[in-house]
Design an enzyme around this catalytic site. Structure first.
Site, mmCIF file in Angstrom:
data_model
loop_
_atom_site.group_PDB
_atom_site.id
_atom_site.type_symbol
_atom_site.label_atom_id
_atom_site.label_comp_id
_atom_site.label_asym_id
_atom_site.label_seq_id
_atom_site.Cartn_x
_atom_site.Cartn_y
_atom_site.Cartn_z
ATOM 1 N N GLY A 237 21.548 37.278 63.266
ATOM 2 C CA GLY A 237 22.799 38.044 63.418
ATOM 3 C C GLY A 237 23.242 38.062 64.876
ATOM 4 O O GLY A 237 23.961 38.967 65.309
ATOM 5 N N GLY B 276 24.422 28.187 64.267
ATOM 6 C CA GLY B 276 25.517 28.611 63.392
ATOM 7 C C GLY B 276 25.628 30.108 63.531
ATOM 8 O O GLY B 276 24.797 30.839 63.004
ATOM 9 N N GLN C 29 19.231 29.797 68.158
ATOM 10 C CA GLN C 29 17.938 29.713 67.475
ATOM 11 C C GLN C 29 17.142 31.009 67.687
ATOM 12 O O GLN C 29 17.749 32.055 67.830
ATOM 13 C CB GLN C 29 17.135 28.477 67.932
ATOM 14 C CG GLN C 29 17.711 27.151 67.446
ATOM 15 C CD GLN C 29 18.889 26.662 68.268
ATOM 16 O OE1 GLN C 29 18.824 26.600 69.482
ATOM 17 N NE2 GLN C 29 19.971 26.314 67.613
ATOM 18 N N GLY D 176 24.111 25.057 55.051
ATOM 19 C CA GLY D 176 24.288 25.594 53.694
ATOM 20 C C GLY D 176 22.981 25.742 52.922
ATOM 21 O O GLY D 176 22.974 26.133 51.753
ATOM 22 N N ASP E 273 21.359 47.121 56.013
ATOM 23 C CA ASP E 273 21.966 47.428 54.710
ATOM 24 C C ASP E 273 21.454 46.527 53.584
ATOM 25 O O ASP E 273 21.528 46.904 52.415
ATOM 26 C CB ASP E 273 23.496 47.294 54.809
ATOM 27 C CG ASP E 273 23.903 45.929 55.335
ATOM 28 O OD1 ASP E 273 23.554 45.622 56.500
ATOM 29 O OD2 ASP E 273 24.527 45.143 54.601
ATOM 30 N N SER F 9 22.706 47.599 62.970
ATOM 31 C CA SER F 9 23.859 47.007 62.300
ATOM 32 C C SER F 9 23.719 47.144 60.791
ATOM 33 O O SER F 9 22.667 46.846 60.227
ATOM 34 C CB SER F 9 23.966 45.531 62.709
ATOM 35 O OG SER F 9 24.947 44.880 61.945
ATOM 36 N N GLY G 50 26.272 46.039 58.478
ATOM 37 C CA GLY G 50 27.281 45.235 57.798
ATOM 38 C C GLY G 50 27.771 44.173 58.753
ATOM 39 O O GLY G 50 27.583 44.300 59.975
#
Ligand code: GDP
Ligand code: IMO
Ligand code: MG
Length: 428
Positions: A15, A40, A223, A301, A332, A412, A414
């Site tokens: 995140g 990513g 990373q 993906g 969450d 965090s 969300g």
């Protein structure tokens, strides 16, 4: 405090994008210093999701200057694809500066990434196939081509032709594949060189001048510590230094410049690609975490492997990074569990392992020792202050602080910018 370094404290995808975007609202500079388009980083603003790979996540804050430091391996093709995507969304991309010392990723790096992985068969690392390893190999072998070479087109062309010839030998003679089209690659990259020239500069000078002025600088890790080439689960790692030590060499600044080092930590653990993972739940629990957390790679993906939070690993990460704070993400995702487990030790044939081991054989023989927490079983997504959290969630957080000795400074709940609780003042 004028500098904050943000590092992935686990196996990546913790995140960081969200945390960086949040902290970047006050930053004058956002700096990448290692890795490349294998990263990513997702940022969600007002429900819209942005995926950044090579461009720092600070780009979504119009006032920040974005720097791609010398330790990065730079893929011009992906860079321009990203620029195009951002501009379509109305994001200004003028504020991006590229170090004249970055190494350039060429098509042969990507081809060789795929071929070496294929040759490894069942022992493959599960790379992102972006040519990262082969580009760093050339850098270490002292045969790489850098951005500064692009500013001298004749020299650049000669170096590139020599490299394509040499790589075509490997591609055809060792792997029996078709050679790459030298002329087409040279033409494409001379064009990139022209388009990049205005952005290529000595970013170390820029950053050191900014430091002298006391500007606010945010270092963006890619990373995670466990993918570090020296300190991670070698050889199932990436080819750079995602630990905080990587920022100095990778951005051309002194290690003394890092005021705060924030480890980005998922409330559980994921890993994408092969390699040992002691607290993995390759079962219904892991599937439940994956579905609730949408744990699929931003770059490839691929479904991410999921498991409980591993505090043996996190304590190791806190030590090698010198963490001054933790940003606990995706809490969450654990909202719907009756029981939440945390790995507090490794059992190796009846003996308790204290320090994260180097040997992968040894690590694979380790069994997780869990402490169980009562789940909070209520949605956290609307919580905006630490005091809003249910007692069970607070107990979980406070145990992490106690075990690692590092304060949890951000929580965090969300993906959106607004779903963030901050327990410290940053960039005072
Ligand atoms: P990075 O590589 O460390 O930047 O992480 P990724 O972007 O690859 O993966 C993290 C994912 O979690 C992204 O889809 C984020 O939008 C999402 N995310 C970040 N923080 C939170 C959070 O607190 N809760 C939830 N549910 N999702 C989050
Ligand atoms: P962010 O910045 C998670 C993993 C790959 C593979 C290994 C080597 O989004 O956290 P590489 O292509 O770097 O040679 O692959 O490292 N890997 C990541 N895993 N998040 C990342 O980046 C990663 N970048 C590389 O899956 O196991
Ligand atoms: Mg990611």
């Amino acid at each position: 405090m004028s500098t904050i370094a943000v590092v992935g404290a686990q196996w990546g995808d913790e995140g960081k994008g969200k945390a960086i975007d949040y902290l970047a609202t006050k930053a004058d500079y956002v700096v990448r210093a290692q890795g490349g388009s294998n990263a990513g980083h997702s940022v969600v603003i007002d429900g819209k999701k942005y995926a950044l790979h090579l461009i720092p996540s600070g780009i979504l804050n119009p006032d920040a200057k974005n720097i791609i430091g010398n330790g990065v391996v730079f893929d011009p093709e992906i860079f321009f694809e990203e620029i195009e995507g951002l501009e379509k969304d109305g994001i200004n991309t003028d504020n991006i500066y590229i170090s004249d010392r970055v190494h350039i990723v060429f098509p042969y790096h990507k081809i060789l990434d795929g071929l070496t992985e294929k040759a490894k068969g069942s022992k493959k690392v599960g790379t992102t196939n972006k040519g990262i390893g082969p580009c760093y190999m050339d850098k270490m072998a002292r045969t790489g081509i850098r951005a500064c070479d692009m500013l001298e087109p004749e020299l650049f062309k000669a170096k590139l032709e020599e490299q394509i010839d040499s790589k075509n030998d490997v591609i055809t003679k060792i792997y029996g594949e078709e050679p790459l089209d030298k002329e087409a690659i040279v033409k494409e990259y001379l064009d990139y060189a022209e388009r990049l020239a205005a952005r290529i500069t000595d970013t170390s000078v820029m950053l050191n001048e900014a430091l002298e002025r006391g500007d606010k600088i945010l270092f963006e890790g890619a990373q995670g510590a466990m993918l570090d080439i020296d300190l991670g689960t070698y050889p199932y790692v990436t080819s750079s230094h995602p630990v905080s030590g990587g920022f100095a060499a990778g951005a051309g600044i002194s290690p003394r410049c890092l005021d705060e080092i924030i480890g980005i930590v998922k409330a559980y653990t994921t890993r994408v690609g092969a390699g040992p993972f002691v607290s993995e739940e390759d079962n219904e629990t892991g599937d439940k975490i994956r579905e609730i957390g949408h744990e699929y790679g931003v770059t490839t993906g691929r479904p991410r492997r999921c498991g409980w939070l591993d505090l043996v690993q996190l304590k190791y990460s806190a030590r090698i990074n010198g963490l001054t704070g933790i940003s606990l993400m995706l809490l969450d995702v654990l909202d719907q569990f009756e029981t939440v487990k945390v790995c507090v030790g490794y059992d190796h044939n009846g003996e308790t392992v204290k320090n994260f081991p180097a040997s992968l054989n040894y690590l694979e023989e380790c069994k997780p020792v869990y402490k169980e927490f009562k789940g909070w079983n209520t949605p956290l997504t609307e919580c905006r202050n630490y005091s809003d959290l249910p007692v069970e969630a607070k107990e979980y957080i406070e145990f992490i602080e106690e075990y690692t000795g590092v304060p949890v400074k951000i929580v965090s709940v969300g993906p959106d910018r607004t779903q963030t609780m901050v327990r410290a003042e940053f960039f005072k």
